[in-house]
Design a protein around this motif. Structure first.
Motif, PDB file in Angstrom:
ATOM      1  N   GLY A 150       0.613  14.061  13.687  1.00 28.02           N
ATOM      2  CA  GLY A 150      -0.705  13.919  14.280  1.00 28.02           C
ATOM      3  C   GLY A 150      -1.495  12.722  13.804  1.00 28.02           C
ATOM      4  N   ALA A 151      -0.912  11.893  12.928  1.00 27.17           N
ATOM      5  CA  ALA A 151      -1.593  10.673  12.472  1.00 27.17           C
ATOM      6  C   ALA A 151      -1.628   9.644  13.596  1.00 27.17           C
ATOM      7  CB  ALA A 151      -0.891  10.096  11.247  1.00 27.17           C
ATOM      8  N   VAL A 152      -2.596   8.735  13.508  1.00 27.56           N
ATOM      9  CA  VAL A 152      -2.764   7.720  14.551  1.00 27.56           C
ATOM     10  C   VAL A 152      -3.013   6.361  13.889  1.00 27.56           C
ATOM     11  CG1 VAL A 152      -4.178   6.948  16.498  1.00 27.56           C
ATOM     12  CG2 VAL A 152      -3.691   9.371  16.217  1.00 27.56           C
ATOM     13  N   LEU A 153      -2.374   5.334  14.452  1.00 24.02           N
ATOM     14  CA  LEU A 153      -2.609   3.951  14.045  1.00 24.02           C
ATOM     15  C   LEU A 153      -3.117   3.179  15.253  1.00 24.02           C
ATOM     16  CD1 LEU A 153      -2.229   1.557  11.985  1.00 24.02           C
ATOM     17  CD2 LEU A 153       0.035   1.254  13.018  1.00 24.02           C
ATOM     18  N   TRP A 154      -4.282   2.553  15.096  1.00 25.99           N
ATOM     19  CA  TRP A 154      -4.780   1.618  16.109  1.00 25.99           C
ATOM     20  C   TRP A 154      -4.538   0.204  15.578  1.00 25.99           C
ATOM     21  CZ3 TRP A 154      -7.330   6.091  14.858  1.00 25.99           C
ATOM     22  CH2 TRP A 154      -7.627   6.975  15.916  1.00 25.99           C
ATOM     23  N   ARG A 155      -4.021  -0.669  16.425  1.00 22.19           N
ATOM     24  CA  ARG A 155      -3.752  -2.049  15.997  1.00 22.19           C
ATOM     25  C   ARG A 155      -4.072  -2.989  17.150  1.00 22.19           C
ATOM     26  NH1 ARG A 155       1.308  -2.884  12.459  1.00 22.19           N
ATOM     27  NH2 ARG A 155      -0.273  -2.333  10.904  1.00 22.19           N
ATOM     28  N   SER A 191       3.076  12.184   3.666  1.00 19.75           N
ATOM     29  CA  SER A 191       2.360  13.451   3.617  1.00 19.75           C
ATOM     30  C   SER A 191       3.253  14.493   2.959  1.00 19.75           C
ATOM     31  CB  SER A 191       1.975  13.902   5.029  1.00 19.75           C
ATOM     32  OG  SER A 191       3.133  14.277   5.760  1.00 19.75           O
ATOM     33  N   ALA A 192       2.742  15.707   2.834  1.00 24.84           N
ATOM     34  CA  ALA A 192       3.527  16.775   2.223  1.00 24.84           C
ATOM     35  C   ALA A 192       4.774  17.095   3.038  1.00 24.84           C
ATOM     36  CB  ALA A 192       2.663  18.024   2.060  1.00 24.84           C
ATOM     37  N   SER A 193       4.744  16.815   4.340  1.00 25.09           N
ATOM     38  CA  SER A 193       5.877  17.126   5.206  1.00 25.09           C
ATOM     39  C   SER A 193       6.829  15.954   5.418  1.00 25.09           C
ATOM     40  CB  SER A 193       5.367  17.624   6.573  1.00 25.09           C
ATOM     41  OG  SER A 193       4.543  16.646   7.183  1.00 25.09           O
ATOM     42  N   VAL A 245      -5.147   9.704   9.106  1.00 27.58           N
ATOM     43  CA  VAL A 245      -4.162  10.739   8.798  1.00 27.58           C
ATOM     44  C   VAL A 245      -4.902  12.013   8.394  1.00 27.58           C
ATOM     45  CG1 VAL A 245      -2.157  11.366   7.386  1.00 27.58           C
ATOM     46  CG2 VAL A 245      -2.596   8.963   7.923  1.00 27.58           C
ATOM     47  N   GLY A 246      -4.511  13.130   8.986  1.00 28.00           N
ATOM     48  CA  GLY A 246      -5.012  14.411   8.528  1.00 28.00           C
ATOM     49  C   GLY A 246      -6.249  14.924   9.213  1.00 28.00           C
ATOM     50  N   ALA A 247      -6.757  14.206  10.228  1.00 27.45           N
ATOM     51  CA  ALA A 247      -7.950  14.636  10.963  1.00 27.45           C
ATOM     52  C   ALA A 247      -7.694  14.464  12.458  1.00 27.45           C
ATOM     53  CB  ALA A 247      -9.181  13.835  10.551  1.00 27.45           C
ATOM     54  N   PRO A 248      -8.327  15.290  13.302  1.00 23.05           N
ATOM     55  CA  PRO A 248      -8.171  15.113  14.751  1.00 23.05           C
ATOM     56  C   PRO A 248      -8.636  13.730  15.164  1.00 23.05           C
ATOM     57  CG  PRO A 248      -9.197  17.230  14.252  1.00 23.05           C
ATOM     58  CD  PRO A 248      -9.171  16.458  12.970  1.00 23.05           C
ATOM     59  N   PRO A 249      -7.796  12.957  15.852  1.00 21.97           N
ATOM     60  CA  PRO A 249      -8.160  11.574  16.180  1.00 21.97           C
ATOM     61  C   PRO A 249      -9.216  11.517  17.264  1.00 21.97           C
ATOM     62  CG  PRO A 249      -6.060  12.134  17.182  1.00 21.97           C
ATOM     63  CD  PRO A 249      -6.425  13.292  16.302  1.00 21.97           C
ATOM     64  N   PRO A 250     -10.103  10.517  17.214  1.00 24.62           N
ATOM     65  CA  PRO A 250     -11.072  10.316  18.293  1.00 24.62           C
ATOM     66  C   PRO A 250     -10.384   9.844  19.554  1.00 24.62           C
ATOM     67  CG  PRO A 250     -11.167   8.512  16.723  1.00 24.62           C
ATOM     68  CD  PRO A 250     -10.246   9.530  16.136  1.00 24.62           C
ATOM     69  N   GLU A 251     -11.077   9.953  20.655  1.00 25.24           N
ATOM     70  CA  GLU A 251     -10.490   9.611  21.959  1.00 25.24           C
ATOM     71  C   GLU A 251     -10.614   8.116  22.226  1.00 25.24           C
ATOM     72  OE1 GLU A 251      -8.753  11.566  23.883  1.00 25.24           O
ATOM     73  OE2 GLU A 251      -9.019  13.223  22.467  1.00 25.24           O
ATOM     74  N   HIS A 252      -9.812   7.335  21.552  1.00 26.85           N
ATOM     75  CA  HIS A 252      -9.728   5.895  21.809  1.00 26.85           C
ATOM     76  C   HIS A 252      -8.278   5.593  22.155  1.00 26.85           C
ATOM     77  CE1 HIS A 252     -13.742   4.395  20.568  1.00 26.85           C
ATOM     78  NE2 HIS A 252     -13.753   5.508  19.871  1.00 26.85           N
ATOM     79  N   THR A 285       0.858  -1.178   0.000  1.00 28.00           N
ATOM     80  CA  THR A 285       0.000   0.000   0.000  1.00 28.00           C
ATOM     81  C   THR A 285       0.895   1.229   0.000  1.00 28.00           C
ATOM     82  OG1 THR A 285      -1.747  -1.124   1.259  1.00 28.00           O
ATOM     83  CG2 THR A 285      -1.797   1.287   1.215  1.00 28.00           C
ATOM     84  N   GLN A 286       0.708   2.093  -0.994  1.00 30.13           N
ATOM     85  CA  GLN A 286       1.446   3.344  -1.083  1.00 30.13           C
ATOM     86  C   GLN A 286       0.438   4.484  -1.151  1.00 30.13           C
ATOM     87  OE1 GLN A 286       3.875   2.819  -4.621  1.00 30.13           O
ATOM     88  NE2 GLN A 286       5.603   2.108  -3.407  1.00 30.13           N
ATOM     89  N   ALA A 287       0.603   5.469  -0.281  1.00 32.36           N
ATOM     90  CA  ALA A 287      -0.308   6.612  -0.261  1.00 32.36           C
ATOM     91  C   ALA A 287       0.489   7.901  -0.271  1.00 32.36           C
ATOM     92  CB  ALA A 287      -1.216   6.562   0.960  1.00 32.36           C
ATOM     93  N   ARG A 288       0.085   8.823  -1.130  1.00 32.91           N
ATOM     94  CA  ARG A 288       0.679  10.160  -1.211  1.00 32.91           C
ATOM     95  C   ARG A 288      -0.416  11.163  -0.892  1.00 32.91           C
ATOM     96  NH1 ARG A 288       3.996   6.913  -1.292  1.00 32.91           N
ATOM     97  NH2 ARG A 288       5.798   6.643  -2.694  1.00 32.91           N
ATOM     98  N   ILE A 289      -0.187  11.986   0.134  1.00 36.53           N
ATOM     99  CA  ILE A 289      -1.238  12.835   0.669  1.00 36.53           C
ATOM    100  C   ILE A 289      -0.784  14.291   0.655  1.00 36.53           C
ATOM    101  CG2 ILE A 289      -2.702  13.270   2.677  1.00 36.53           C
ATOM    102  CD1 ILE A 289      -2.151  10.410   3.565  1.00 36.53           C
TER     103      ILE A 289
END
Length: 247
Positions: free
Chosen positions: A217-222, A167-169, A200-207, A131-135
């Protein structure tokens, strides 16, 4: 490099906003030969700025020699929600192999949510997934996936899975995993199901449980489990999809 025994099916989807009426949705499926199984994009709904598409398998997926490619582009200001009607099983390939490659490009302010269903690597399967993503700036990406190592009561096949999200950064997530019957115990501690939600790119929910904070600011839940229900991240996915503005 392709070999004479590989059957390639490439699915391309592009969504662009429109000035009036509904957004522009373009999709094509290209086969290297008529026997190749593919993912057919079915338009479920669309409005001025966004669309909802179901990826429907045509033919048995995934068999030895299959090469599935999915290219998704969401232009600036547009939104795409991708769903799958069911999971995918990589069957015993009897010494063969298969590929599953996804490429994602998001323009400024674009949104993509993809509710992936379980990907099962049966005994004897050998699969390479990427999986490759450019944002771009202001874009939002929400991905759900579940990797299942072997069907009930059987040893896992082999999967080499790579993920690169930029991401761009700079890099957000770069991961390279090879899992088979020998490495699964050490890497997953005896579990056979690995579920993930990436936002990626949105305020994460409180989990807070099963959460890894990434760059920018990206978040991964696993979450790991022996059975699928033990690794369920359903509530997290619903919250992430809402945060991403998906429908």
């Amino acid at each position: 490099m392709l070999t004479s025994t590989e059957r390639t099916a490439r699915t391309r989807i592009r969504v662009s906003p429109a000035d009036t009426g509904r957004c522009l949705v373009r999709s094509t499926v290209t086969l290297s030969d008529p026997t190749a199984s593919s993912l057919r994009p079915v338009l479920v709904d669309h409005d001025l700025t966004g669309a909802r598409i179901s990826l429907v398998p045509e033919g048995a997926l995934l068999l030895a020699g299959d090469r599935v490619e999915v290219d998704i582009a969401v232009d600036a200001g547009a939104r795409l929600d991708v769903v799958e009607p069911g999971g995918t099983v990589a069957f015993d390939m009897r010494g063969g192999r298969a590929r599953w490659d996804v490429r994602i490009t998001l323009g400024r302010g674009a949104v993509l949510t993809w509710a992936g269903e379980p990907f099962v690597v049966a005994a004897g399967a050998a699969v390479q997934r990427s999986t490759q993503a450019r944002i771009r700036d202001g874009a939002v990406l929400a991905l759900r996936e579940s990797l299942v190592l072997g069907r009930h009561g059987e040893e896992p096949g082999r999967v080499h899975q790579t993920t690169e999200v930029l991401s761009a950064s700079g890099p957000v997530l770069v991961e390279d995993l090879t899992i088979d019957a020998l490495t699964a115990r050490a890497l997953l501690g005896g579990h056979r199901v690995m579920s993930s939600v990436l936002l990626v790119g949105a305020p994460p929910p409180e989990h807070a449980e099963h959460r890894y904070d990434l760059e920018g600011g990206a978040v991964l839940w696993r979450r790991l489990g022996v059975q699928a229900h033990e690794a369920d991240l359903g509530p997290v996915w619903q919250a992430a999809r809402r945060a991403a503005g998906g429908v």
